[in-house]
Design a protein around this motif. Structure first.
Motif, PDB file in Angstrom:
ATOM      1  N   VAL A 132     -11.193   1.526 -16.301  1.00 34.03           N
ATOM      2  CA  VAL A 132      -9.790   1.603 -16.686  1.00 34.03           C
ATOM      3  C   VAL A 132      -9.192   0.200 -16.722  1.00 34.03           C
ATOM      4  O   VAL A 132      -9.374  -0.580 -15.797  1.00 34.03           O
ATOM      5  CB  VAL A 132      -9.005   2.493 -15.699  1.00 34.03           C
ATOM      6  N   GLN A 133      -8.495  -0.088 -17.798  1.00 29.03           N
ATOM      7  CA  GLN A 133      -7.788  -1.368 -17.916  1.00 29.03           C
ATOM      8  C   GLN A 133      -6.292  -1.069 -17.999  1.00 29.03           C
ATOM      9  O   GLN A 133      -5.869  -0.133 -18.635  1.00 29.03           O
ATOM     10  CB  GLN A 133      -8.223  -2.137 -19.162  1.00 29.03           C
ATOM     11  N   LEU A 134      -5.516  -1.920 -17.326  1.00 23.76           N
ATOM     12  CA  LEU A 134      -4.067  -1.763 -17.292  1.00 23.76           C
ATOM     13  C   LEU A 134      -3.406  -2.981 -17.915  1.00 23.76           C
ATOM     14  O   LEU A 134      -3.849  -4.115 -17.699  1.00 23.76           O
ATOM     15  CB  LEU A 134      -3.563  -1.595 -15.857  1.00 23.76           C
ATOM     16  N   GLN A 135      -2.345  -2.747 -18.658  1.00 23.89           N
ATOM     17  CA  GLN A 135      -1.607  -3.821 -19.311  1.00 23.89           C
ATOM     18  C   GLN A 135      -0.130  -3.621 -19.027  1.00 23.89           C
ATOM     19  O   GLN A 135       0.466  -2.662 -19.501  1.00 23.89           O
ATOM     20  CB  GLN A 135      -1.860  -3.796 -20.820  1.00 23.89           C
ATOM     21  N   ALA A 136       0.451  -4.526 -18.260  1.00 27.93           N
ATOM     22  CA  ALA A 136       1.881  -4.457 -17.946  1.00 27.93           C
ATOM     23  C   ALA A 136       2.676  -5.275 -18.952  1.00 27.93           C
ATOM     24  O   ALA A 136       2.211  -6.313 -19.428  1.00 27.93           O
ATOM     25  CB  ALA A 136       2.129  -4.976 -16.540  1.00 27.93           C
ATOM     26  N   SER A 137       3.877  -4.792 -19.248  1.00 30.14           N
ATOM     27  CA  SER A 137       4.741  -5.505 -20.182  1.00 30.14           C
ATOM     28  C   SER A 137       6.196  -5.155 -19.892  1.00 30.14           C
ATOM     29  O   SER A 137       6.487  -4.251 -19.116  1.00 30.14           O
ATOM     30  CB  SER A 137       4.390  -5.137 -21.624  1.00 30.14           C
ATOM     31  N   GLY A 138       7.104  -5.883 -20.543  1.00 30.06           N
ATOM     32  CA  GLY A 138       8.511  -5.572 -20.449  1.00 30.06           C
ATOM     33  C   GLY A 138       9.340  -6.507 -19.595  1.00 30.06           C
ATOM     34  O   GLY A 138      10.559  -6.359 -19.513  1.00 30.06           O
ATOM     35  N   GLY A 139       8.711  -7.460 -18.950  1.00 26.88           N
ATOM     36  CA  GLY A 139       9.460  -8.385 -18.118  1.00 26.88           C
ATOM     37  C   GLY A 139      10.308  -9.342 -18.940  1.00 26.88           C
ATOM     38  O   GLY A 139      10.190  -9.413 -20.163  1.00 26.88           O
ATOM     39  N   GLY A 140      11.170 -10.077 -18.261  1.00 25.44           N
ATOM     40  CA  GLY A 140      12.023 -11.031 -18.940  1.00 25.44           C
ATOM     41  C   GLY A 140      13.148 -11.495 -18.035  1.00 25.44           C
ATOM     42  O   GLY A 140      13.136 -11.238 -16.823  1.00 25.44           O
ATOM     43  N   LEU A 141      14.099 -12.157 -18.640  1.00 28.29           N
ATOM     44  CA  LEU A 141      15.273 -12.655 -17.919  1.00 28.29           C
ATOM     45  C   LEU A 141      16.420 -11.671 -18.125  1.00 28.29           C
ATOM     46  O   LEU A 141      16.784 -11.376 -19.272  1.00 28.29           O
ATOM     47  CB  LEU A 141      15.650 -14.036 -18.440  1.00 28.29           C
ATOM     48  N   VAL A 142      16.960 -11.175 -17.016  1.00 26.26           N
ATOM     49  CA  VAL A 142      18.075 -10.227 -17.102  1.00 26.26           C
ATOM     50  C   VAL A 142      19.164 -10.638 -16.121  1.00 26.26           C
ATOM     51  O   VAL A 142      18.903 -11.354 -15.154  1.00 26.26           O
ATOM     52  CB  VAL A 142      17.625  -8.780 -16.791  1.00 26.26           C
ATOM     53  N   GLN A 143      20.356 -10.181 -16.388  1.00 28.17           N
ATOM     54  CA  GLN A 143      21.474 -10.456 -15.488  1.00 28.17           C
ATOM     55  C   GLN A 143      21.533  -9.394 -14.393  1.00 28.17           C
ATOM     56  O   GLN A 143      21.184  -8.232 -14.619  1.00 28.17           O
ATOM     57  CB  GLN A 143      22.780 -10.456 -16.257  1.00 28.17           C
ATOM     58  N   ALA A 144      21.982  -9.797 -13.251  1.00 29.80           N
ATOM     59  CA  ALA A 144      22.187  -8.846 -12.167  1.00 29.80           C
ATOM     60  C   ALA A 144      23.129  -7.745 -12.623  1.00 29.80           C
ATOM     61  O   ALA A 144      24.111  -8.007 -13.313  1.00 29.80           O
ATOM     62  CB  ALA A 144      22.765  -9.566 -10.952  1.00 29.80           C
ATOM     63  N   GLY A 145      22.792  -6.516 -12.266  1.00 32.94           N
ATOM     64  CA  GLY A 145      23.619  -5.380 -12.635  1.00 32.94           C
ATOM     65  C   GLY A 145      23.286  -4.756 -13.967  1.00 32.94           C
ATOM     66  O   GLY A 145      23.857  -3.722 -14.324  1.00 32.94           O
ATOM     67  N   SER A 146      22.361  -5.352 -14.692  1.00 35.10           N
ATOM     68  CA  SER A 146      21.978  -4.808 -15.998  1.00 35.10           C
ATOM     69  C   SER A 146      20.832  -3.817 -15.797  1.00 35.10           C
ATOM     70  O   SER A 146      20.769  -3.138 -14.763  1.00 35.10           O
ATOM     71  CB  SER A 146      21.584  -5.935 -16.940  1.00 35.10           C
ATOM     72  N   SER A 147      19.945  -3.714 -16.779  1.00 37.24           N
ATOM     73  CA  SER A 147      18.791  -2.829 -16.633  1.00 37.24           C
ATOM     74  C   SER A 147      17.614  -3.377 -17.406  1.00 37.24           C
ATOM     75  O   SER A 147      17.770  -4.181 -18.339  1.00 37.24           O
ATOM     76  CB  SER A 147      19.120  -1.408 -17.098  1.00 37.24           C
ATOM     77  N   LEU A 148      16.430  -2.918 -17.011  1.00 35.63           N
ATOM     78  CA  LEU A 148      15.192  -3.367 -17.635  1.00 35.63           C
ATOM     79  C   LEU A 148      14.144  -2.294 -17.399  1.00 35.63           C
ATOM     80  O   LEU A 148      14.134  -1.668 -16.326  1.00 35.63           O
ATOM     81  CB  LEU A 148      14.743  -4.685 -17.004  1.00 35.63           C
ATOM     82  N   ARG A 149      13.271  -2.079 -18.372  1.00 32.87           N
ATOM     83  CA  ARG A 149      12.189  -1.122 -18.179  1.00 32.87           C
ATOM     84  C   ARG A 149      10.848  -1.808 -18.361  1.00 32.87           C
ATOM     85  O   ARG A 149      10.593  -2.428 -19.396  1.00 32.87           O
ATOM     86  CB  ARG A 149      12.293   0.059 -19.140  1.00 32.87           C
ATOM     87  N   LEU A 150      10.012  -1.681 -17.356  1.00 35.09           N
ATOM     88  CA  LEU A 150       8.651  -2.181 -17.425  1.00 35.09           C
ATOM     89  C   LEU A 150       7.721  -1.055 -17.845  1.00 35.09           C
ATOM     90  O   LEU A 150       7.938   0.104 -17.489  1.00 35.09           O
ATOM     91  CB  LEU A 150       8.206  -2.734 -16.068  1.00 35.09           C
ATOM     92  N   SER A 151       6.675  -1.409 -18.575  1.00 32.07           N
ATOM     93  CA  SER A 151       5.678  -0.439 -19.015  1.00 32.07           C
ATOM     94  C   SER A 151       4.300  -0.866 -18.549  1.00 32.07           C
ATOM     95  O   SER A 151       4.021  -2.065 -18.401  1.00 32.07           O
ATOM     96  CB  SER A 151       5.680  -0.319 -20.543  1.00 32.07           C
ATOM     97  N   CYS A 152       3.455   0.116 -18.348  1.00 35.41           N
ATOM     98  CA  CYS A 152       2.061  -0.147 -18.001  1.00 35.41           C
ATOM     99  C   CYS A 152       1.209   0.789 -18.836  1.00 35.41           C
ATOM    100  O   CYS A 152       1.319   2.015 -18.710  1.00 35.41           O
ATOM    101  CB  CYS A 152       1.828   0.077 -16.517  1.00 35.41           C
ATOM    102  N   ALA A 153       0.392   0.231 -19.697  1.00 35.47           N
ATOM    103  CA  ALA A 153      -0.459   1.025 -20.579  1.00 35.47           C
ATOM    104  C   ALA A 153      -1.890   1.024 -20.058  1.00 35.47           C
ATOM    105  O   ALA A 153      -2.422  -0.036 -19.698  1.00 35.47           O
ATOM    106  CB  ALA A 153      -0.416   0.452 -21.989  1.00 35.47           C
ATOM    107  N   ALA A 154      -2.485   2.188 -20.038  1.00 33.60           N
ATOM    108  CA  ALA A 154      -3.859   2.328 -19.583  1.00 33.60           C
ATOM    109  C   ALA A 154      -4.789   2.528 -20.767  1.00 33.60           C
ATOM    110  O   ALA A 154      -4.455   3.232 -21.717  1.00 33.60           O
ATOM    111  CB  ALA A 154      -3.981   3.507 -18.633  1.00 33.60           C
ATOM    112  N   SER A 155      -5.945   1.921 -20.701  1.00 35.33           N
ATOM    113  CA  SER A 155      -6.977   2.130 -21.707  1.00 35.33           C
ATOM    114  C   SER A 155      -8.312   2.329 -21.008  1.00 35.33           C
ATOM    115  O   SER A 155      -8.487   1.904 -19.868  1.00 35.33           O
ATOM    116  CB  SER A 155      -7.049   0.953 -22.671  1.00 35.33           C
ATOM    117  N   GLY A 156      -9.194   3.018 -21.661  1.00 32.00           N
ATOM    118  CA  GLY A 156     -10.502   3.254 -21.081  1.00 32.00           C
ATOM    119  C   GLY A 156     -10.572   4.482 -20.206  1.00 32.00           C
ATOM    120  O   GLY A 156     -11.590   4.714 -19.551  1.00 32.00           O
TER     121      GLY A 156
END
Length: 125
Positions: A1-25
């Motif tokens: 199984v391989q995992l790939q994380a994505s979705g990070g970045g620069l955000v302001q406090a109080g905002s929102s962000l969603r991270l994803s992790c995709a699995a393959s194999g």
């Protein structure tokens, strides 16, 4: 199984962000899954997770009520919805999976066999 994380970045406090992790194999449907994070100079810290195919999520006290972990039914994706992030949430976030760990070890990074490469989240004040 391989995992790939994505979705990070620069955000302001109080905002929102969603991270994803995709699995393959392979499907993660029977695996224990988790998000960890590591801030500079600190140990890797458990954020949230699922024990095997149990649908009840487990959260660290530091993110409870603000972050939500989810997984899709097909077992190929995992997410971390980060609401109202704080500057102290700044870290590299990793997704992890393991098929054999026991419930009491879900927060122990050393017990996970599979890791994504990490995605950096920076929260500005």
């Amino acid at each position: 199984v391989q995992l790939q994380a994505s979705g990070g970045g620069l955000v302001q406090a109080g905002s929102s962000l969603r991270l994803s992790c995709a699995a393959s194999g392979g499907s993660l449907s029977s695996y224990s899954l988790a998000w960890f994070r590591q801030a500079p100079g600190k140990d890797r810290e458990f954020v949230a997770g699922y024990f095997r195919n149990n649908r009840a999520a487990i959260y660290s006290d530091s993110v409870k009520g603000r972050f939500t972990i989810s997984r899709d039914n097909a077992g190929n994706m995992m997410y971390l919805q980060m609401n109202s992030p704080k500057p102290e949430d700044t870290a590299v976030y990793y997704c992890a999976a393991d098929r054999g760990l026991i419930y009491s070890s879900i927060g122990n990074a050393q017990q996970y066999d599979y890791w994504g490469q990490g995605t950096l989240v920076t929260v500005s004040s």
